[in-house]
Motif scaffolding. Sequence first.
Motif, PDB file in Angstrom:
ATOM      1  N   ARG A 158       0.788  -1.226   0.000  1.00  0.00           N
ATOM      2  CA  ARG A 158       0.000   0.000   0.000  1.00  0.00           C
ATOM      3  C   ARG A 158       0.825   1.284   0.000  1.00  0.00           C
ATOM      4  N   VAL A 159       2.125   1.190   0.202  1.00  0.00           N
ATOM      5  CA  VAL A 159       2.934   2.390   0.338  1.00  0.00           C
ATOM      6  C   VAL A 159       2.912   3.212  -0.956  1.00  0.00           C
ATOM      7  N   LYS A 160       2.802   4.508  -0.777  1.00  0.00           N
ATOM      8  CA  LYS A 160       2.831   5.441  -1.902  1.00  0.00           C
ATOM      9  C   LYS A 160       4.169   6.175  -1.836  1.00  0.00           C
ATOM     10  N   LEU A 161       5.084   5.774  -2.703  1.00  0.00           N
ATOM     11  CA  LEU A 161       6.437   6.315  -2.674  1.00  0.00           C
ATOM     12  C   LEU A 161       6.464   7.812  -2.932  1.00  0.00           C
ATOM     13  N   ALA A 162       5.535   8.303  -3.735  1.00  0.00           N
ATOM     14  CA  ALA A 162       5.520   9.724  -4.097  1.00  0.00           C
ATOM     15  C   ALA A 162       5.229  10.620  -2.894  1.00  0.00           C
ATOM     16  N   HIS A 175      11.839  12.856   1.331  1.00  0.00           N
ATOM     17  CA  HIS A 175      13.243  12.643   1.696  1.00  0.00           C
ATOM     18  C   HIS A 175      13.490  11.145   1.836  1.00  0.00           C
ATOM     19  N   ILE A 176      14.617  10.678   1.319  1.00  0.00           N
ATOM     20  CA  ILE A 176      14.915   9.253   1.294  1.00  0.00           C
ATOM     21  C   ILE A 176      15.035   8.652   2.698  1.00  0.00           C
ATOM     22  N   GLU A 177      15.561   9.436   3.641  1.00  0.00           N
ATOM     23  CA  GLU A 177      15.720   8.902   4.995  1.00  0.00           C
ATOM     24  C   GLU A 177      14.371   8.665   5.660  1.00  0.00           C
ATOM     25  N   LEU A 178      13.412   9.531   5.412  1.00  0.00           N
ATOM     26  CA  LEU A 178      12.062   9.320   5.947  1.00  0.00           C
ATOM     27  C   LEU A 178      11.426   8.079   5.327  1.00  0.00           C
ATOM     28  N   ALA A 204      15.067   1.922  -4.328  1.00  0.00           N
ATOM     29  CA  ALA A 204      15.585   2.117  -5.690  1.00  0.00           C
ATOM     30  C   ALA A 204      14.519   2.723  -6.600  1.00  0.00           C
ATOM     31  N   ARG A 205      13.280   2.267  -6.458  1.00  0.00           N
ATOM     32  CA  ARG A 205      12.191   2.855  -7.253  1.00  0.00           C
ATOM     33  C   ARG A 205      11.978   4.315  -6.907  1.00  0.00           C
ATOM     34  N   TRP A 206      12.060   4.652  -5.623  1.00  0.00           N
ATOM     35  CA  TRP A 206      11.907   6.043  -5.193  1.00  0.00           C
ATOM     36  C   TRP A 206      13.003   6.904  -5.793  1.00  0.00           C
ATOM     37  N   GLU A 207      14.255   6.407  -5.735  1.00  0.00           N
ATOM     38  CA  GLU A 207      15.386   7.164  -6.284  1.00  0.00           C
ATOM     39  C   GLU A 207      15.247   7.349  -7.780  1.00  0.00           C
ATOM     40  N   ALA A 208      14.793   6.307  -8.470  1.00  0.00           N
ATOM     41  CA  ALA A 208      14.602   6.410  -9.916  1.00  0.00           C
ATOM     42  C   ALA A 208      13.507   7.440 -10.234  1.00  0.00           C
ATOM     43  N   ALA A 209      12.458   7.473  -9.438  1.00  0.00           N
ATOM     44  CA  ALA A 209      11.379   8.453  -9.662  1.00  0.00           C
ATOM     45  C   ALA A 209      11.896   9.871  -9.411  1.00  0.00           C
ATOM     46  N   GLN A 210      12.768  10.028  -8.440  1.00  0.00           N
ATOM     47  CA  GLN A 210      13.323  11.357  -8.149  1.00  0.00           C
ATOM     48  C   GLN A 210      14.215  11.846  -9.296  1.00  0.00           C
TER      49      GLN A 210
END
Length: 143
Positions: free
Chosen positions: A36-40, A44-47, A133-139
């Motif tokens: 269910r997590v919404k990466l968007a 901040h990556i640490e959060l 990794a998906r979060w970083e790629a989206a950023q």
Amino acid sequence: MELLKDYLDYMVLGTLGVMSFIMLAFAVERIIYFWRVKLAEFKHIELLKVALTRNLTTISSVGSNAPYVGLLGTVLGILVTFHEMGQGGKIDVNTIMLGLAMALKATAAGLFVAIPAILFYNSLMRKVDVLVARWEAAQDGHA
């Protein structure tokens, strides 16, 4: 010593049962959270890492400590067996072997709890790595 003899199995297996229940509850909670997590929503990556790794320390702790709880039960079971041998004055091989076999079940139970806990922990940590990794790629604008 009688108290230990009468309640050792309940104490050790009960402790392992509680550890197993907690581990399974946290593993299921993490799996549902990962679905269910919404990466968007994370800026901040640490959060993001804090949110993704919540409760994983407990799962890891169960996996690393369950064998020790089982081993403690085995050692105490052997202690009870030797104490009974010393009190009886008669050495019966069948009684000794039965006592030792029953003591070893605690170690087996500890491993029975630890192995799935470590498997859950490793697979959940892999999922954390993938989500980060998906979060970083989206950023970076690549997702």
